[in-house]
Design a protein around this motif. Structure first.
Motif, PDB file in Angstrom:
ATOM      1  N   GLY A  14      40.654  19.097  27.224  1.00 29.85           N
ATOM      2  CA  GLY A  14      41.245  17.818  27.597  1.00 29.85           C
ATOM      3  C   GLY A  14      40.193  16.733  27.762  1.00 29.85           C
ATOM      4  O   GLY A  14      40.387  15.585  27.343  1.00 29.85           O
ATOM      5  N   THR A  15      39.067  17.092  28.374  1.00 24.61           N
ATOM      6  CA  THR A  15      37.989  16.124  28.566  1.00 24.61           C
ATOM      7  C   THR A  15      37.416  15.675  27.229  1.00 24.61           C
ATOM      8  O   THR A  15      37.170  14.479  27.004  1.00 24.61           O
ATOM      9  N   VAL A  16      37.201  16.626  26.315  1.00 27.17           N
ATOM     10  CA  VAL A  16      36.670  16.280  24.993  1.00 27.17           C
ATOM     11  C   VAL A  16      37.628  15.344  24.270  1.00 27.17           C
ATOM     12  O   VAL A  16      37.213  14.344  23.669  1.00 27.17           O
ATOM     13  N   ARG A  17      38.923  15.653  24.325  1.00 25.80           N
ATOM     14  CA  ARG A  17      39.906  14.797  23.654  1.00 25.80           C
ATOM     15  C   ARG A  17      39.922  13.396  24.259  1.00 25.80           C
ATOM     16  O   ARG A  17      39.995  12.397  23.552  1.00 25.80           O
ATOM     17  N   GLU A  18      39.903  13.351  25.612  1.00 27.89           N
ATOM     18  CA  GLU A  18      39.924  12.045  26.279  1.00 27.89           C
ATOM     19  C   GLU A  18      38.747  11.189  25.833  1.00 27.89           C
ATOM     20  O   GLU A  18      38.885   9.984  25.591  1.00 27.89           O
ATOM     21  N   ILE A  19      37.567  11.804  25.729  1.00 25.17           N
ATOM     22  CA  ILE A  19      36.368  11.050  25.367  1.00 25.17           C
ATOM     23  C   ILE A  19      36.409  10.608  23.915  1.00 25.17           C
ATOM     24  O   ILE A  19      36.123   9.456  23.574  1.00 25.17           O
ATOM     25  N   THR A  20      36.790  11.547  23.033  1.00 27.14           N
ATOM     26  CA  THR A  20      36.739  11.233  21.600  1.00 27.14           C
ATOM     27  C   THR A  20      37.883  10.337  21.147  1.00 27.14           C
ATOM     28  O   THR A  20      37.763   9.651  20.132  1.00 27.14           O
ATOM     29  N   GLU A  21      39.006  10.347  21.875  1.00 26.58           N
ATOM     30  CA  GLU A  21      40.159   9.562  21.433  1.00 26.58           C
ATOM     31  C   GLU A  21      40.236   8.184  22.072  1.00 26.58           C
ATOM     32  O   GLU A  21      41.112   7.386  21.736  1.00 26.58           O
ATOM     33  N   ILE A  22      39.361   7.913  23.048  1.00 31.42           N
ATOM     34  CA  ILE A  22      39.329   6.562  23.617  1.00 31.42           C
ATOM     35  C   ILE A  22      38.773   5.614  22.556  1.00 31.42           C
ATOM     36  O   ILE A  22      37.660   5.761  22.092  1.00 31.42           O
ATOM     37  N   GLY A  23      39.543   4.670  22.168  1.00 33.24           N
ATOM     38  CA  GLY A  23      39.172   3.774  21.074  1.00 33.24           C
ATOM     39  C   GLY A  23      40.386   3.026  20.595  1.00 33.24           C
ATOM     40  O   GLY A  23      41.151   2.494  21.391  1.00 33.24           O
ATOM     41  N   THR A  24      40.587   2.987  19.312  1.00 37.42           N
ATOM     42  CA  THR A  24      41.697   2.206  18.754  1.00 37.42           C
ATOM     43  C   THR A  24      43.046   2.878  18.928  1.00 37.42           C
ATOM     44  O   THR A  24      44.068   2.213  18.876  1.00 37.42           O
ATOM     45  N   GLY A  25      43.053   4.194  19.078  1.00 39.03           N
ATOM     46  CA  GLY A  25      44.323   4.900  19.170  1.00 39.03           C
ATOM     47  C   GLY A  25      44.965   5.113  17.821  1.00 39.03           C
ATOM     48  O   GLY A  25      46.134   5.489  17.734  1.00 39.03           O
ATOM     49  N   ALA A  26      44.242   4.866  16.745  1.00 40.65           N
ATOM     50  CA  ALA A  26      44.807   5.014  15.402  1.00 40.65           C
ATOM     51  C   ALA A  26      44.849   6.460  14.950  1.00 40.65           C
ATOM     52  O   ALA A  26      45.625   6.816  14.067  1.00 40.65           O
ATOM     53  N   LYS A  27      44.005   7.303  15.540  1.00 40.76           N
ATOM     54  CA  LYS A  27      43.995   8.724  15.205  1.00 40.76           C
ATOM     55  C   LYS A  27      43.994   9.534  16.488  1.00 40.76           C
ATOM     56  O   LYS A  27      43.760   9.019  17.565  1.00 40.76           O
ATOM     57  N   GLY A  28      44.242  10.838  16.328  1.00 37.03           N
ATOM     58  CA  GLY A  28      44.221  11.707  17.490  1.00 37.03           C
ATOM     59  C   GLY A  28      45.506  12.486  17.609  1.00 37.03           C
ATOM     60  O   GLY A  28      46.361  12.472  16.729  1.00 37.03           O
ATOM     61  N   SER A  29      45.638  13.191  18.734  1.00 40.05           N
ATOM     62  CA  SER A  29      46.814  14.015  18.987  1.00 40.05           C
ATOM     63  C   SER A  29      47.309  13.759  20.400  1.00 40.05           C
ATOM     64  O   SER A  29      46.516  13.601  21.331  1.00 40.05           O
ATOM     65  N   ILE A  30      48.618  13.710  20.550  1.00 40.38           N
ATOM     66  CA  ILE A  30      49.236  13.512  21.854  1.00 40.38           C
ATOM     67  C   ILE A  30      49.883  14.821  22.275  1.00 40.38           C
ATOM     68  O   ILE A  30      50.703  15.375  21.539  1.00 40.38           O
ATOM     69  N   ARG A  31      49.512  15.323  23.452  1.00 43.18           N
ATOM     70  CA  ARG A  31      50.008  16.606  23.944  1.00 43.18           C
ATOM     71  C   ARG A  31      51.064  16.367  25.015  1.00 43.18           C
ATOM     72  O   ARG A  31      50.790  15.759  26.046  1.00 43.18           O
ATOM     73  N   ILE A  32      52.268  16.845  24.758  1.00 44.99           N
ATOM     74  CA  ILE A  32      53.419  16.575  25.617  1.00 44.99           C
ATOM     75  C   ILE A  32      54.055  17.891  26.045  1.00 44.99           C
ATOM     76  O   ILE A  32      54.242  18.796  25.238  1.00 44.99           O
ATOM     77  N   GLY A  33      54.385  17.993  27.316  1.00 43.68           N
ATOM     78  CA  GLY A  33      55.156  19.128  27.815  1.00 43.68           C
ATOM     79  C   GLY A  33      56.533  18.648  28.226  1.00 43.68           C
ATOM     80  O   GLY A  33      56.671  17.593  28.860  1.00 43.68           O
ATOM     81  N   THR A  34      57.560  19.403  27.882  1.00 44.70           N
ATOM     82  CA  THR A  34      58.915  18.928  28.147  1.00 44.70           C
ATOM     83  C   THR A  34      59.870  20.075  28.440  1.00 44.70           C
ATOM     84  O   THR A  34      59.677  21.193  27.974  1.00 44.70           O
TER      85      THR A  34
END
Length: 298
Positions: free
Chosen positions: A81-101
């Motif tokens: 989670g920490t790695v994703r938070e760091i690498t995805e902070i930016g434009t938001g044009a790429k990445g993955s969103i993790r949702i629990g439902t």
């Protein structure tokens, strides 16, 4: 946990437990099966405990193994989670969103929301975890997901919250076994002789309302799987209590839906994420779109 245990050992152990056997885990990790077996043997030697019950085709954990699995799940969740938070902070044009439902809320919200979001951000991918509400919040606390969608009471001191308006609960019944004299609603008293299918989260309050009226409900099944509940009603095993929005999960001419009254029962959906956590830009954009679609004017 000993200081010699590194992330590589944790990921190997976690993969074995998740896959259920060493062969599949080795394929997932792209390593040779004998090498993975030796790695786990060295890990047990470092810890001076047995982690696996030997002699079973499918992996079975010892008590120590179960404790380690719970710790490793949290640690890897926080690391990833920490790695994703760091690498995805930016434009938001790429990445993955993790949702629990949970089923009842996710099925009503996510298809339309993801469809609209994908039009604007086509390179964003999604990971969706489905479980009961308490488990979803555990995943959120462990950083395995970023957003939780539940109907559970959520602590606003620990989480940021968006709450959808209340929606009524309804009773769904087979058209060949209708109950209640009114076409649109059913009173609690009219459920006295019915066989009931009740989600766990509403079981206590449902029983309390029945007791106030003067009868004990005949509950044949307690199930948080609304789709399964609807299918049981379709098989005429009883009548089920569900949120009104869940009618869209199974559009079937064999089913009749009636709002429950005297007393009325309501529920609501809660969207939550951890306070004091820097969300990825893509996740922030997703929450903003949710507000526009479902909380207009707020």
């Amino acid at each position: 946990m000993g200081q010699d245990i590194g992330i590589k050992d944790m990921r190997a152990f976690f993969a074995i437990v998740e896959e259920g056997n060493i062969s599949h885990a080795a394929q997932r990790l792209d390593v040779a099966q004998p090498a993975l077996s030796r790695q786990m043997k060295r890990l047990e030697e470092k810890l001076n405990v047995k982690l696996f019950e030997r002699g079973s085709r499918r992996i079975r954990l010892t008590d120590a193994g179960r404790v380690l699995y719970g710790r490793v799940e949290n640690i890897l969740g926080m690391v990833d989670g920490t790695v994703r938070e760091i690498t995805e902070i930016g434009t938001g044009a790429k990445g993955s969103i993790r949702i629990g439902t949970i089923t009842t809320s996710g099925a009503m919200i996510l298809p339309d929301l993801i469809s609209e979001f994908h039009k604007v951000y086509p390179n964003i991918t999604f990971e969706i975890w489905e479980a009961e509400g308490a488990r979803i919040l555990e995943l959120l606390d462990s950083h395995l997901i970023e957003i939780a969608i539940t109907r559970t009471q959520v602590d606003n001191l620990a989480y940021e919250l968006l709450v959808l308006p209340n929606e009524p609960l309804v009773v769904v019944m087979n058209k060949n076994n209708p109950c209640g004299v009114n076409e649109d609603f059913i009173k609690f008293a009219e459920l006295q002789n019915q066989t009931m299918i009740i989600p766990l989260r509403w079981k206590s309050i449902f029983e309390a309302n029945c007791k106030k009226i003067g009868f004990e409900p005949n509950i044949i099944c307690v199930s948080d799987s609304v789709v399964q509940d609807l299918m049981m009603v379709k098989k005429n095993l009883g009548v089920a209590l569900i949120p009104i929005s869940s009618r869209e999960l199974l559009t079937d001419g064999d089913l009749i839906y009636k709002k429950i009254v005297e007393p009325e029962m309501k529920t609501h959906t809660v969207i939550s994420w951890l306070k004091n956590q820097t969300l990825s830009t893509s996740c922030t954009n997703f929450i903003d779109m949710f507000k526009k679609m479902y909380l207009k004017g707020k």
